[in-house]
Scaffold this motif. Structure first.
Motif, short mmCIF file in Angstrom:
data_model
loop_
_atom_site.label_atom_id
_atom_site.label_comp_id
_atom_site.label_asym_id
_atom_site.label_seq_id
_atom_site.Cartn_x
_atom_site.Cartn_y
_atom_site.Cartn_z
N LYS A 696 0.80 -1.22 0.00
CA LYS A 696 0.00 0.00 0.00
C LYS A 696 0.84 1.28 0.00
CE LYS A 696 -3.92 -2.25 0.40
NZ LYS A 696 -4.89 -2.30 -0.70
N GLN A 697 2.14 1.16 0.17
CA GLN A 697 2.95 2.37 0.34
C GLN A 697 4.30 2.23 -0.36
OE1 GLN A 697 2.49 1.75 4.40
NE2 GLN A 697 0.36 2.30 4.20
N THR A 698 4.28 2.41 -1.68
CA THR A 698 5.51 2.39 -2.46
C THR A 698 5.82 3.80 -2.95
OG1 THR A 698 5.16 0.11 -3.24
CG2 THR A 698 6.61 1.52 -4.56
N PRO A 699 7.01 4.34 -2.67
CA PRO A 699 7.37 5.64 -3.24
C PRO A 699 7.41 5.54 -4.76
CG PRO A 699 8.86 5.02 -1.46
CD PRO A 699 8.05 3.80 -1.79
N ALA A 700 6.78 6.49 -5.42
CA ALA A 700 6.67 6.42 -6.88
C ALA A 700 6.65 7.81 -7.49
CB ALA A 700 5.40 5.65 -7.26
N LYS A 701 6.85 7.85 -8.78
CA LYS A 701 6.66 9.08 -9.54
C LYS A 701 5.76 8.79 -10.72
CE LYS A 701 11.05 8.58 -12.08
NZ LYS A 701 12.37 9.21 -12.35
N ILE A 702 5.17 9.83 -11.26
CA ILE A 702 4.26 9.66 -12.38
C ILE A 702 4.49 10.81 -13.37
CG2 ILE A 702 2.43 10.87 -11.10
CD1 ILE A 702 0.39 9.19 -12.64
N TYR A 703 4.44 10.49 -14.64
CA TYR A 703 4.56 11.54 -15.65
C TYR A 703 3.84 11.10 -16.91
CZ TYR A 703 8.52 8.51 -16.97
OH TYR A 703 9.30 7.44 -17.31
N ALA A 704 3.55 12.07 -17.76
CA ALA A 704 2.79 11.79 -18.98
C ALA A 704 3.62 10.96 -19.94
CB ALA A 704 2.37 13.10 -19.64
N CYS A 705 2.99 9.99 -20.54
CA CYS A 705 3.61 9.22 -21.61
C CYS A 705 3.28 9.92 -22.93
CB CYS A 705 3.07 7.79 -21.62
SG CYS A 705 3.72 6.78 -22.97
N PRO A 706 4.28 10.37 -23.67
CA PRO A 706 4.01 11.20 -24.85
C PRO A 706 3.55 10.37 -26.05
CG PRO A 706 6.37 10.86 -24.60
CD PRO A 706 5.73 10.20 -23.42
N ALA A 707 2.41 9.76 -25.95
CA ALA A 707 1.89 8.95 -27.05
C ALA A 707 1.59 9.83 -28.26
CB ALA A 707 0.64 8.22 -26.61
N ARG A 708 1.99 9.37 -29.45
CA ARG A 708 1.73 10.12 -30.67
C ARG A 708 0.43 9.71 -31.32
NH1 ARG A 708 7.62 10.15 -33.60
NH2 ARG A 708 6.50 11.46 -35.09
N TRP A 709 -0.07 8.54 -30.95
CA TRP A 709 -1.38 8.13 -31.44
C TRP A 709 -2.01 7.14 -30.47
CZ3 TRP A 709 -1.63 2.89 -32.12
CH2 TRP A 709 -0.45 2.21 -32.44
N TYR A 710 -3.33 7.14 -30.46
CA TYR A 710 -4.15 6.21 -29.69
C TYR A 710 -5.05 5.48 -30.67
CZ TYR A 710 -2.93 8.79 -25.39
OH TYR A 710 -2.28 9.38 -24.35
N ALA A 711 -5.42 4.23 -30.32
CA ALA A 711 -6.31 3.47 -31.20
C ALA A 711 -7.21 2.56 -30.38
CB ALA A 711 -5.51 2.65 -32.21
N THR A 712 -8.43 2.38 -30.89
CA THR A 712 -9.36 1.39 -30.35
C THR A 712 -9.76 0.46 -31.48
OG1 THR A 712 -10.27 2.89 -28.68
CG2 THR A 712 -11.64 1.03 -29.33
#
Length: 892
Positions: A696-712
């Motif tokens: 429940k308690q892990t030190p972490a960082k988060i940042y945007a993943c610069p995806a150039r395209w998304y698809a479904t």
């Protein structure tokens, strides 16, 4: 004859099920709750209700194999036995290990534990239950002298104050939570307090939510203990008569807690809220404290458990109706594993490895002079030993540690270099099975035959619905056959699960009387149970003795415990912060947990389309203020990193998430998500007493993943797709759904989609395709419709704003699309006059958010009851009730 009563294989609530077999050949079965089972009285959650969708033969492991080559059972069993014997002969018994599971039945567990601890002679057998409730075991044993859960579900209904501590029961134990909800509706005096850093669905019925600072629960309960003493609300008679160690525990509580204001500051809470909690606890005799993974999964989880128990002992609130410290276990048979000694630090029948009398007793009963007399390696240490080459052979049963263990990439590397990895499972393709040298096919839930024990000590039968698939065998049979080939034939000559259950009962009763030290776990009433009686066994709470054949609903009613002097022990608790604190490099606290509609690593639940609709992808919850500061937008892709690993997940903005904290679900595997394994990120620090990881308690960082395209992509048939960093696949109703994203340049979408989605006859037949392209802006959409039947569709864009598959998915149920539907298809929106249900909210009845919103607006619905009456949403398991409230008009 076609209706069979059995038990749900999911959480520890242990719900009874009536399964009506409609077609043996296709495994078609109708599932409903058993109205007479005392755990659920007919109610089922979304997972239990869809069990019929999960008993197909898809992805089943049918045959034994060695190094990927199919072999017969005799060859596989001989190979495993010979390799284990050779490694033991060369390196000693400590060089081998079993890693087992709360998904095993008690009979399977018993035989595995007997082989390893009784005849191989090492305690190197541990279970994935280590990850969820081993701190609760330590807490109970230190306080009571035995791993004894004192409460039952009826206590939840009799209480006037329930504390839910580190427990999102609404999602993780839904039917038990529904009993609490019902109790609150019928008893206006009942107050609910949720103590949890997150605002969860369980807060829906809370009178008070305390978003405690992660890891500081022990400080809060030390504060309660000090407050009880300072305000004359302790039960001095009970303390003097039935306990010991109170003064030392109180002294430590007073020293570490201080005033209400100091407790509030340490816990990151308003003083007024802490004062309210203390006042309610002090003034309410009928108090039940429910605690679960938020307490247990900590480097100080055992101490947190004892801080809770201390408060109940000090107020004499234990062993009486409507009160007590109630640990909610995670798995269906975590309790059965505890009974047979499935943990590396326990023996069998609630006896202790490091007690010479117990070791001697078990050895005489089993007829073995090799019984282990010291603790084995607990889960994290076990895989560390595999990585270090100290353990040369490991047998993994019914679990998927490459996904679920902390520091999971290290676990993966450890198994890759291990000399012998044996995996017995009912599933062919798992992250762990891919690394096995030997694969052994085991029976699945609908084929297994044995018993399980739920979190209120209730033993229930799990009965087979179908014969074993392929050449699958029961786990107890596989283990017994290997044991016989290792030279232990006489001790493992079982013919049925009933044989094993009788032996299990006999061991529990062996020298368990007043002349010897009485033990809590006792099934003496079942020592002579014949096969017919075993088949007909009704749910019952242990102990079940010759004197108390109906079992015992509530423990410690006489104030007598299982310590040497029969007194409960107070444990002085010094609150400790998490071992790894956030810092400038990893400034967030990462929390992990379960989802409402998924189970463990999704090998079963992912087969049910209904269960994939609510939250179809890995996600990370983050407070909107943190997201704005970091440039993260809703549904965009984010990378979460720790010192141990990384994962990719969709961003979910949630104001109920504390600033500085993140939450990710535990369920996704490499089979379903290319970079969604939570275990890779989680730190491997453990509680020093229980060995339970601090999930429940892990030190972490988060940042945007610069995806150039998304698809479904939606496709009627499964697809093999590559070339995207982010790829998630889930099953829909008659279609498969794929979500993709990449930092690489866009593809030639026309050529790529035709090669992927079409059969060879129609790749270049433009009459079978609809297409829209805006290459400059980065948009591409296409659909493949031979004979006007939708086979697949693809939506690509430069951002995450792509159509939800609600209406699009419904088109796969049609043999031919209308002209209006074809014209609207690439917009992702239905033609005028047709409904789009939107994102699924109620999985039980497949009700989407757009349907709910429209009904609320047009029919002026004012309550959840109105929504349920109109749409049925919320009237099934009830787990979506909190979410339904968000659609109702806000009070002016």
């Amino acid at each position: 004859m076609n209706t069979i009563k059995t038990t749900c294989p999911y959480c520890g609530v242990g719900c009874g099920i009536e399964a009506t077999i409609e077609d043996h050949a296709t495994h078609r079965v109708c599932i409903k709750g058993d109205s007479k089972h005392p755990a659920n009285f007919g109610r089922l959650c979304s997972k239990g209700a869809t069990l019929g969708d999960t008993v197909s033969l898809e992805n089943r492991l049918f045959y034994p194999s060695i190094q990927g080559k199919q072999v017969d059972w005799a060859s596989a069993l001989d190979h495993v036995a010979e390799r284990f014997n050779n490694i033991i002969a060369q390196h000693g018994p400590e060089a081998v290990a079993f890693y087992v599971s709360g998904q095993l039945l008690t009979e399977d567990y018993y035989v595995a534990n007997k082989l390893m601890k009784g005849f191989i002679g090492t305690a190197n057998i541990d279970t994935n239950s280590r990850l969820c409730m081993s701190s609760a075991v330590v807490g109970y044993k230190r306080a009571f002298g035995a791993d004894t859960v004192p409460c039952n579900y009826e206590d939840l209904e009799l209480a006037e104050l329930i504390l839910l501590v580190g427990s999102n029961a609404a999602w993780c134990h839904p039917i038990a939570f529904q009993r609490i909800r019902k109790a609150k509706e019928t008893n206006p005096h009942l107050k609910i307090v949720v103590i949890d850093p997150r605002s969860t669905a369980s807060c829906d019925i809370a009178d008070l939510h305390l978003p405690v600072k992660p890891g500081m629960d022990a400080l809060l309960f030390n504060g309660i203990l000090a407050y009880l003493a300072q305000n004359g609300r302790i039960d001095q008679t009970y303390i003097d008569t039935h306990t010991e160690g109170f003064e030392a525990a109180l002294q430590e509580a007073v020293k570490t807690a201080g005033s209400i204001e100091q407790v509030a500051a340490g816990c990151g809470l308003p003083s007024e809220a802490v004062a309210t909690l203390f006042d309610w606890f002090a003034g309410t005799e009928k108090t039940v404290t429910v605690y679960s993974q938020g307490i247990n999964q900590s480097s100080s989880g055992s101490d947190k458990c004892n801080a809770i128990i201390n408060c109940h002992l000090a107020s004499g609130r234990i062993g009486k109706p409507g009160m007590g410290p109630f640990s909610f276990t995670g798995q269906p048979n975590a309790m059965g594993g505890r009974e047979v000694g499935g943990l590396a630090n326990t023996l069998a029948a609630h006896m202790d490895l490091e007690n010479p009398e117990h070791v001697d007793r078990v050895g005489r009963f089993w007829g073995s002079d090799k019984v282990a007399d010291k603790q084995g390696l607990k889960a994290v240490a076990m895989f560390d030993a595999i990585a270090a080459g100290q353990i040369k052979a490991v047998w993994i049963m019914a679990t998927n540690p490459v996904v679920s263990m902390p520091d999971a990439d290290k676990v993966k590397r450890a198994l890759q270099q291990c000399e012998l990895v044996v995996v017995s499972d009912c599933i062919a393709n798992t992250d762990t099975a891919k690394l096995a040298h030997v694969l052994l096919p085991a029976t699945g839930w609908s084929e297994k035959d044995g018993t399980v024990t739920n979190l209120e000590r209730r033993i229930s039968r799990q009965r087979p619905l179908f014969p074993a698939s392929g050449e699958a065998k029961h786990d107890w049979w596989i283990i017994s056959q290997v044991a016989q080939r290792m030279g232990f034939s006489d001790a493992f000559n079982y013919q049925s699960s009933a044989d094993i259950f009788r032996e299990h009962a006999a061991l529990s009763a062996f020298e368990n009387d007043d002349e010897h030290q009485l033990r809590d776990f006792n099934l003496s009433a079942f020592v002579h149970l014949d096969g017919q009686g075993y088949d007909a066994l009704q749910p019952v709470q242990w102990p079940v003795t010759n004197e108390q054949t109906a079992g015992i609903a509530r423990m410690f009613t006489d104030g007598q415990y299982y310590t040497s002097n029969r007194k409960a022990r107070f444990i002085p608790i010094t609150p400790r912060p998490p071992v790894n604190a956030p810092d400038s490099d990893y400034p967030f606290t990462l929390n992990t947990g379960r989802l409402r509609d998924q189970w463990h690593t999704m090998t079963r639940t992912s087969l049910a389309a209904k269960l994939n609709a609510h939250r179809p992808e890995p996600f990370v919850e983050i407070n909107p203020a943190d997201a704005e500061r970091l440039g993260l937008s809703a549904r965009s892709l984010a990378q979460i990193e720790s010192r141990w690993g990384s994962m990719l997940a969709r961003v979910d903005l949630n104001p109920g998430q504390q600033i500085g904290s993140l939450f990710v679900p535990m369920h996704w595997t490499e089979q379903l998500s290319s970079h969604g394994r939570m275990g890779a990120v989680v730190n491997p620090v453990v509680d020093p007493y229980s060995g339970q990881p601090e999930s429940k308690q892990t030190p972490a960082k988060i940042y945007a993943c610069p995806a150039r395209w998304y698809a479904t992509i939606l496709s009627r048939r499964p697809l093999q797709i590559g070339g995207a960093e982010y790829q998630v696949s889930v099953r829909g109703d008659r279609y498969f759904r794929y979500e993709l994203a990449s930092t690489e340049p866009a593809k030639d979408w026309r050529a790529w989609s035709r090669a992927l989605l079409a059969d060879t006859r129609h790749i270049d037949d433009d009459n079978c395709w609809l297409e829209y392209s805006d290459q400059q802006a980065g948009y591409y959409r296409t659909a493949y419709l031979p004979d006007r039947e939708l086979q697949a569709c693809l939506f690509v864009g430069p951002d995450c704003e792509l159509p939800e598959p609600g209406w699009l998915g419904s088109l796969f149920a049609k043999n031919e699309l209308s002209r209006a539907e074809r014209l609207s298809l690439l917009s992702g929106l239905p033609p005028k006059g047709e409904a789009d249900i939107g994102r699924i909210v109620c999985s039980c009845f497949n009700v989407g958010e757009k349907t709910i919103r429209h009904a609320v607006q047009t029919q002026q619905l004012q309550s959840v009851a109105d929504i349920s009456a109109c749409l049925s949403a919320g009237s099934g398991c009830g787990s979506c009730v909190a979410e339904l409230k968000e659609f109702l008009p806000k009070p002016s």
